[in-house]
Scaffold this active site. Structure first.
Site, mmCIF file in Angstrom:
data_model
loop_
_atom_site.group_PDB
_atom_site.id
_atom_site.type_symbol
_atom_site.label_atom_id
_atom_site.label_comp_id
_atom_site.label_asym_id
_atom_site.label_seq_id
_atom_site.Cartn_x
_atom_site.Cartn_y
_atom_site.Cartn_z
ATOM 1 N N SER A 162 22.316 12.646 -75.495
ATOM 2 C CA SER A 162 23.030 13.744 -74.856
ATOM 3 C C SER A 162 23.641 13.356 -73.509
ATOM 4 O O SER A 162 24.382 14.126 -72.929
ATOM 5 C CB SER A 162 22.087 14.939 -74.663
ATOM 6 O OG SER A 162 21.019 14.588 -73.815
ATOM 7 N N LYS B 202 19.369 14.900 -67.981
ATOM 8 C CA LYS B 202 20.589 15.710 -67.929
ATOM 9 C C LYS B 202 21.207 15.610 -66.534
ATOM 10 O O LYS B 202 20.596 15.111 -65.606
ATOM 11 C CB LYS B 202 20.253 17.199 -68.206
ATOM 12 C CG LYS B 202 19.743 17.509 -69.625
ATOM 13 C CD LYS B 202 20.839 17.435 -70.663
ATOM 14 C CE LYS B 202 20.310 17.696 -72.060
ATOM 15 N NZ LYS B 202 19.480 16.593 -72.585
#
Lengths: 434, 143
Positions: free
Chosen positions: B63, B100
């Site tokens: 991600s 993230k």
């Protein structure tokens, strides 16, 4: 001088938790080698009433019923966290004395009480931020007072994890009056009973007793305790703890073993580990003791224990020499037909490897100490590839006698293939405009 | 037969060090480069400013692939570094570590967003849904 005792809260359980977010708020217990007993518990596990030291089989059902996460000890991880916590603590202190894997005494210049508390809270916050480990801090004029303050800091939530023994005489009196005599550091149940018989019920009572009287009742150790409680230091900071006098390596077997070959592999394994510890600390040994015993709790079985020593002329840290020596000793003390539960080794007559070399550079006629480059190569390989990847053949190949540690988290901070994993996490739903 | 000396003649190298400049010359002629020699590159020192608070973790997800963090990468995460808007962070979410980008919504709330072709660009995981564990300070990848 102001002193402090910094002690990690539920250290082993905390280490597991820093590296595994799924353990937040979950009760955790850690088992000893061979997964035998509980050696550490998180706060939640303590609250469930799981006792320290309990054999795992006795509490297995509570653990399963209550969702307690159970781990085998992972000392490589705990050792790494310990080093980091100690290094952070040492940065803050003028004097520093590591006391155990998760405790250290710190020394500071004298300062006002409020400043001391602010400093303690700062240290605590710094250790937490940098390592993820929570420490409790107790501060006072002596080590015994630090220990009592530390206990209170752990239990009394209003302390914020740091408690300073009050500087004022009245304040200190009130603090000590709240500590039962049996909770004073170093007082066992026997001594506590003797003190109570003389009306000494609290730490404050002990601090107020005439020192010669305490001495008659409890010896020099008791007298020192009483003085330390008054704020008179009797235990100084030890910056350089005494060099160790011996190295012991021993283990209980996962199950009883009877065969000579299994025992021989076990003592060789311990001897090799002992030699490795010698090299880690730059030491040489001159004598090796091997000991073994049957299971004391199985009174229905034949009981036997024995030990013997072999002394060498010249000191060494070479695993091959100590493994061979261990086997010779074992041949002398092994008795067939017994069910052995534990064996171990003790390396004695320790000297510093560098010191020996210095005397040799002079006029000494004795042969050089046996420090082999083979051992250096083995250590280097194992440092890179993992513990015991290269080891003496006498330590065995399949090693059926080894204890099991089935519940390892499998995490390591040193091995690239066992690092904690970072996942993608939950994936959000796509919005229309995207 | 093997030469026994060749086997034991082994000097362990303790620190990883790449020579920037190695100018030893046989027989004692000083190299003109000696006065300009510098210390070797130590990758630990280069990548990690605060060793006591820095931990290595292994990335499994993709991600953050557009931020240059790929599955299989080792990342160095500093627990003591101050997370800011734009920092790449490791956060605890639903009992797992995740990596993230840290951001702030227009309302001023902290949030995390992925950086990957396969993931939505809008921020998700706001405020109390995550806890920051540390700030990513380096990515280590073998080619």
């Amino acid at each position: 001088m102001l002193r402090a005792l910094a002690d990690c809260n539920n250290f082993y359980a905390s280490c597991e938790r820093v590296l595994n977010p799924s353990l937040q708020g979950v009760p955790i217990v850690i088992l000893s080698n061979n997964d035998g007993c509980i050696v550490a518990r998180s706060a939640e596990a303590k609250a469930l009433g799981i006792p320290m030291g309990a054999p795992f089989f006795e509490v297995r059902r509570i653990c399963e019923a209550q969702g307690v996460k159970v781990f085998s000890s992972n000392f490589s991880v705990y050792g790494e966290f310990s080093e980091r916590v100690m290094a952070v603590l040492a940065e803050h202190a003028r004097d520093f004395e590591p006391y155990s894997i998760d405790e250290a005494f710190l020394g500071f210049p004298d300062m006002p009480e409020a400043e001391a508390r602010a400093l303690g809270l700062r240290i605590r916050a710094d250790v937490l931020q940098r390592t993820g480990i929570t420490v409790s801090i107790g501060m006072g004029a002596t080590k015994v007072l630090c220990k009592l303050a530390n206990e209170r800091a752990k239990t009394d939530k209003s302390s914020g994890g740091c408690l300073v023994v009050p500087y004022s005489p009245e304040g200190r009196k009130a603090f000590l009056a709240g500590v039962g005599i049996k909770d004073v550091w170093g007082i066992g149940s026997g001594l506590a009973t003797r003190f109570r018989a003389h009306g000494i019920l609290s730490a404050n009572d002990l601090a107020n007793v005439d020192p010669p009287f305490v001495r008659r009742l409890a010896g020099v150790v008791g007298e020192r305790l009483a003085l330390e409680l008054r704020g008179i230091p009797c235990h100084e900071m030890q910056e350089n703890p005494e060099a160790r006098k011996s190295i012991m390596v021993s283990r209980s077997f996962g199950r009883s073993i009877t065969h000579f070959d299994d025992l021989a592999e076990a003592v060789a394994t311990h001897a090799a580990r002992g030699a490795e510890k010698l090299r880690e600390d730059g030491l040489l040994a001159t004598s090796l003791v091997v000991f073994l015993r049957t299971n004391r709790h199985r009174v229905d079985q034949e009981q036997y224990q024995a030990q013997a020593e072999e002394v060498r002329e010249f000191p060494t840290d070479d695993a091959r020499i100590w493994c061979a020596s261990a086997r010779r000793i074992l041949q002398n003390i092994f008795r067939a037909g017994c069910l052995y539960k534990k064996c171990g080794i003790l390396l004695q007559g320790l000297s510093s490897a560098s010191a020996v070399q210095t005397t040799l550079a002079g006029m000494d006629q004795s042969p050089p100490p046996e420090r082999s480059r083979l051992m250096q190569a083995v250590d280097a390989l194992n440092a890179r590839l993992g513990r015991e990847v290269v080891r003496p053949g006498s330590t065995g190949l399949t090693r059926p006698w080894r204890g099991k540690s089935d519940l390892q988290s499998g995490l390591s901070l040193h091995r690239p293939d066992q690092l904690p994993k970072v996942k993608d996490g939950p994936k959000p739903r796509l919005r229309f405009h995207e | 037969m093997l030469d026994k000396n060749a086997i034991i003649d082994y000097a362990p190298r303790l620190a990883l060090a790449l020579p920037l400049l190695d100018s030893r010359v046989a027989a004692g002629f000083p190299s003109p480069a000696d006065d300009h020699s510098e210390r070797k590159i130590d990758l630990n020192e280069h990548l990690i400013r605060r060793p006591l608070s820095t931990f290595f973790l292994r990335v499994e997800g993709e991600s953050m692939s557009e931020a240059g963090i790929l599955p299989g990468d080792m990342i160095a995460v500093d627990k003591a570094a101050l997370p800011r808007v734009g920092s790449v962070v490791v956060a605890e979410v639903n009992g797992e570590f995740t990596v993230k980008r840290l951001d702030q919504t227009t309302e001023g709330q902290w949030c995390l967003r992925a950086e990957s072709r396969h993931w939505p660009k809008h921020p998700f995981l706001q405020g109390n849904q995550f806890r920051i564990w540390g700030v990513v300070v380096a990515v280590v990848r073998r080619c």
